[in-house]
Structure formats: C-alpha cells, structure tokens
Design an enzyme around this catalytic site. Structure first.
Site, PDB file in Angstrom:
ATOM      1  N   TYR A 142       0.816  -1.212   0.000  1.00  0.00           N
ATOM      2  CA  TYR A 142       0.000   0.000   0.000  1.00  0.00           C
ATOM      3  C   TYR A 142       0.857   1.273   0.000  1.00  0.00           C
ATOM      4  O   TYR A 142       0.445   2.301  -0.519  1.00  0.00           O
ATOM      5  CB  TYR A 142      -0.905   0.030   1.229  1.00  0.00           C
ATOM      6  CG  TYR A 142      -2.220  -0.681   1.066  1.00  0.00           C
ATOM      7  CD1 TYR A 142      -2.258  -2.042   0.766  1.00  0.00           C
ATOM      8  CD2 TYR A 142      -3.418   0.001   1.231  1.00  0.00           C
ATOM      9  CE1 TYR A 142      -3.469  -2.696   0.637  1.00  0.00           C
ATOM     10  CE2 TYR A 142      -4.631  -0.652   1.100  1.00  0.00           C
ATOM     11  CZ  TYR A 142      -4.651  -1.998   0.802  1.00  0.00           C
ATOM     12  OH  TYR A 142      -5.850  -2.641   0.678  1.00  0.00           O
ATOM     13  N   LYS A 192       3.690 -15.484   2.583  1.00  0.00           N
ATOM     14  CA  LYS A 192       3.899 -16.229   1.336  1.00  0.00           C
ATOM     15  C   LYS A 192       5.395 -16.515   1.255  1.00  0.00           C
ATOM     16  O   LYS A 192       6.086 -16.153   0.300  1.00  0.00           O
ATOM     17  CB  LYS A 192       3.385 -15.390   0.148  1.00  0.00           C
ATOM     18  CG  LYS A 192       3.330 -16.114  -1.168  1.00  0.00           C
ATOM     19  CD  LYS A 192       2.257 -17.195  -1.257  1.00  0.00           C
ATOM     20  CE  LYS A 192       2.369 -17.954  -2.561  1.00  0.00           C
ATOM     21  NZ  LYS A 192       1.456 -19.129  -2.621  1.00  0.00           N
ATOM     22  N   ASP A 224      -2.443 -18.422   0.650  1.00  0.00           N
ATOM     23  CA  ASP A 224      -3.453 -19.121  -0.157  1.00  0.00           C
ATOM     24  C   ASP A 224      -4.137 -20.213   0.673  1.00  0.00           C
ATOM     25  O   ASP A 224      -5.358 -20.388   0.623  1.00  0.00           O
ATOM     26  CB  ASP A 224      -2.838 -19.689  -1.450  1.00  0.00           C
ATOM     27  CG  ASP A 224      -1.540 -20.454  -1.224  1.00  0.00           C
ATOM     28  OD1 ASP A 224      -0.997 -20.428  -0.105  1.00  0.00           O
ATOM     29  OD2 ASP A 224      -1.070 -21.089  -2.197  1.00  0.00           O
ATOM     30  N   ASP A 248      -6.042  -7.142   4.104  1.00  0.00           N
ATOM     31  CA  ASP A 248      -7.203  -6.511   3.454  1.00  0.00           C
ATOM     32  C   ASP A 248      -8.109  -7.597   2.894  1.00  0.00           C
ATOM     33  O   ASP A 248      -9.331  -7.597   3.121  1.00  0.00           O
ATOM     34  CB  ASP A 248      -6.710  -5.581   2.335  1.00  0.00           C
ATOM     35  CG  ASP A 248      -7.866  -4.924   1.596  1.00  0.00           C
ATOM     36  OD1 ASP A 248      -8.796  -4.441   2.274  1.00  0.00           O
ATOM     37  OD2 ASP A 248      -7.844  -4.909   0.350  1.00  0.00           O
ATOM     38  N   ASP A 252     -11.822  -9.290   4.703  1.00  0.00           N
ATOM     39  CA  ASP A 252     -13.121  -9.307   4.019  1.00  0.00           C
ATOM     40  C   ASP A 252     -13.670 -10.724   3.980  1.00  0.00           C
ATOM     41  O   ASP A 252     -14.868 -10.953   4.166  1.00  0.00           O
ATOM     42  CB  ASP A 252     -12.997  -8.784   2.573  1.00  0.00           C
ATOM     43  CG  ASP A 252     -13.355  -7.306   2.471  1.00  0.00           C
ATOM     44  OD1 ASP A 252     -13.152  -6.574   3.459  1.00  0.00           O
ATOM     45  OD2 ASP A 252     -13.833  -6.877   1.394  1.00  0.00           O
TER      46      ASP A 252
HETATM   47  C1  IPM Z   1     -10.350  -1.495   3.983  1.00  0.00           C
HETATM   48  C2  IPM Z   1     -10.617  -0.911   2.634  1.00  0.00           C
HETATM   49  C3  IPM Z   1      -9.516   0.089   2.317  1.00  0.00           C
HETATM   50  C4  IPM Z   1      -8.217  -0.693   2.274  1.00  0.00           C
HETATM   51  C5  IPM Z   1      -9.727   0.879   1.024  1.00  0.00           C
HETATM   52  C6  IPM Z   1     -11.053   1.597   1.006  1.00  0.00           C
HETATM   53  C7  IPM Z   1      -8.608   1.821   0.746  1.00  0.00           C
HETATM   54  O1  IPM Z   1     -10.722  -1.910   1.683  1.00  0.00           O
HETATM   55  O2  IPM Z   1     -10.322  -0.733   4.962  1.00  0.00           O
HETATM   56  O3  IPM Z   1     -10.182  -2.713   4.069  1.00  0.00           O
HETATM   57  O4  IPM Z   1      -7.875  -1.304   1.254  1.00  0.00           O
HETATM   58  O5  IPM Z   1      -7.518  -0.694   3.286  1.00  0.00           O
HETATM   59 MG    MG Z   2     -10.709  -3.868   2.467  1.00  0.00          MG
END
Ligand code: IPM
Ligand code: MG
Length: 360
Positions: A142, A192, A224, A248, A252
């Site tokens: 990032y 990884k 993975d 990230d 999710d």
């Molecule tokens: C998160 C989001 C952010 C990230 C985006 C919106 C920049 O996906 O907080 O997980 O990638 O960190």
């Molecule tokens: Mg995210």
C-alpha cells in the site's frame, strides 16, 4: 471522564450510520456519567466536493486533537474517475498514515442470533467463528516505494513495492501476541514465504517475537492456504496476523463468512495517537440516504472505541449487550433479515439499541 471524539462521516451511508453511532455514544456516556465532546471533519468524497482534496489539513488537525476518531465510510461511483491521488480512498489511507495507525484489529465473529445468515455450511458454522484478524496497516504494498508507472520496451508498465522493516513486523506481531493472551492464546502468522523474500523476513521476525510469549502458540500459514482454511475450518483460527494487502483480503473473507458484514467493527491503533474506529463495510452508495443501512457495525465500533480508545471496558460491554438485546427482540435491518424477523431501518435500529442500553 470527558470523551472527545472526532467523527468523520464520509460518503454514502457514512452520515446515517455515524449519526446513529453518535446517539449510542451519547447514551452510553450519559448512563455511565461521562461527557462527550464531538468534533466533525470531512474525509473522502465529501471532502473532495467541499475542498478539492480527500483529506483536508483541518481534518487531520481535528483528529489529532481528539481522544479517538469514529469514521463512517468513504468512496462512491461519483469519484471513481479521479486519478488515484485524489480519490476518496486516499483520505482513508492518508489518515491512517498521518496518525501512524499501524495495527488494524478486525474481529470476525458469528453472532449466535444471526447464525442463519452465515454463508458457511451449517456443520461448519456450528463449530463457531471467532477470529481476530490483525492487519498491518501502514506498510507493505500500500505504501512501499518505489511505486508508479513506467515504460518497458515501449510498453506501459506499473509497479509497487512490498517492503517491510524488521521493526514494522515486530510491532504488529507484538499487538497480535498481546491480543492472543486475552483470547485463546493462538497466533497464526500468514505469509507467502515459499515465494517472497519479504515473507521470509516476516516469518523470521515472527518466530523471534514469539520467544517473548511462551504461553502463546505460534503457527505459520501460507496466505493461499489461509484463504482456504478460513472457509473450510474457521474455528481453527484465534488471532490471524498478516501484512497489509493479505490482511485486506483475508479480513473481508473472514467477515463475509460470518454472513454479517454489516455487523463487524474495526479498530486501527498506533503507538500513541488517537485510534480510529470504523465499520469494516464500505459506503454502500446504492442504499445511501434510504434509512435502510445497518448501523450495528458502527455501533460496535463505538464499543471498540470505548474499550481501546478510552479503556472503558464496562461501557464497551454495555454497548455490545445492547446490540444483542436488539437482535434478540427480532429486530433486523434488511441485510441481516431472515424468516420471522422484524425489518427495521437504520434510525429505528439505533433507537432500539439506545433503549436497550438503559437496561445494560
Ligand atoms: C479497507 C478498505 C480500504 C483498504 C480501502 C477503502 C482503501 O478496503 O479498509 O479494508 O484497502 O484498506
Ligand atoms: Mg478492504
């Protein structure tokens, strides 16, 4: 105690969910004899529209002056065509960096009340999900330099750099181990290392830090495989610690398998600056302004804000209990509704939590 909180509503459903969260914060503060001092700042698309930049200096200053930051969400199709440096997401990345918020805690739990909404096979869901993803937040791909676009053999090419210093790895591992001590005492470090040098260093440092926590078990897993195990056997994970991009993606995934993305809070913490607390979900522009959004992830972020931002455990637990009470009353926003539940809007859900707080 005076709770000074800077609220950054942001875009899409951000303003609706933070409005509810503010009311819950006021209610819990009143119940426990604290006073709340609120400031508001612009971030993301809202800031772009008002000032031309996703993270105005005034916002950073207001956050620095507060004891904790509560954020809604940023982004939306309106700003999708802007160049990367001016996009709403830059506001979020910028505030994380400006406040040095290197540790992102994302608990993914399966609320028993919402088990029916889980995407997992019933026998897997029955084993439970209670994972804390600890994501490194200010390094890796990032932010790594060099980054950019170039031309290779007459053709456009683009690149980013995944780089971690030992100290950056060690400090996030310490956060993970400390968290594990309060939980089931297991840390799974995800990397990884079969391919990436940066992961080999990560693994080495993780192993070294583990020596300071002999009571906590450390395992390593390739990313993975971790993605697979999270859906196959999520109950095996206690604390999962990993670098920025892997975190990230996996956070999710961990959130989605609980089936209640609209329920999950997060905390981003630094060494000394105020922490930032926000729901895991995004700005959901398609349902913005309709009073149908689920405010509970933001409400539960208020609980994390009380716990981690101000050290107020009883207050945090009261908010969490109030949420469970509202759910037990059968109240559901549209995203978590199942057969037999009473579908309510964002505001009504907030009112139910505030009412429940009186008894918590
Ligand atoms: C998160 C989001 C952010 C990230 C985006 C919106 C920049 O996906 O907080 O997980 O990638 O960190
Ligand atoms: Mg995210």
């Amino acid at each position: 105690m005076k709770l000074s909180v800077c609220v950054l509503p942001g875009d899409g459903i951000g303003p609706e969910i933070t409005a509810v969260a503010e009311k819950v914060l006021q209610a819990v503060a009143a119940r426990f004899g604290h006073t709340v001092e609120l400031a508001h700042g612009l971030i993301g698309g809202a800031a772009i529209d008002a000032t031309g930049t996703p993270l105005p200096e005034a916002t950073v200053a207001a956050c620095r002056q507060s004891g904790a930051v509560l954020l809604g969400a940023v982004g939306g199709p309106k700003w999708d065509d802007l160049e990367p440096a001016l996009r709403p997401e830059k506001g979020l990345l910028g505030i994380r960096k400006a406040l040095g918020l290197f540790a992102n805690l994302r608990p993914a739990t399966l609320f028993p009340e919402l088990a029916a909404a889980s995407l997992l096979r019933p026998d897997i869901a029955a084993a439970g999900v209670d994972v804390l993803v600890v994501r490194e937040l200010t390094g890796g791909l990032y932010f790594g330099e060099p980054r950019g676009e170039t031309v290779v053999d007459g053709e456009r090419a683009a690149f980013n750099t995944m780089i971690y210093r030992e100290k950056e790895i060690a400090r996030i591992l310490h956060v993970a181990f400390a968290a594990a001590r309060q939980r089931r005492k297991q840390v799974c470090s995800v990397d990884k290392a079969n391919v990436l040098e940066v992961s080999r260093l990560w693994r080495e440092v993780a192993t070294r830090v583990a020596l300071e926590y002999p009571d906590v078990e450390l395992t390593h897993m390739y990313v993975d495989n971790a993605a697979m195990q999270l859906v196959r056997a999520p109950h095996l994970f206690d604390v999962l610690v990993t670098e920025n991009l892997f975190g990230d993606i996996l956070s999710d995934e961990a959130a989605a398998i609980t089936g209640s993305l609209g329920m999950l809070p997060s905390a981003s913490l630094g060494a000394s600056s105020p922490g930032l607390f926000e729901p895991i979900h995004g700005s959901a522009p398609d349902i913005a302004g309709q009073d149908v959004a689920n405010p509970l992830a933001t409400v539960l972020s208020v609980a994390m804000l009380l716990r981690h931002g101000f050290g107020l455990e009883a207050e945090a637990a009261a908010v969490e209990r109030a949420v469970r009470i509202a759910l037990r009353q059968g109240l559901r926003t549209r995203d978590i509704a199942t057969e037999g539940s009473t579908v309510v809007g964002c505001t009504a859900m907030g009112e139910a939590v505030v009412a429940a707080l009186a008894a918590c």
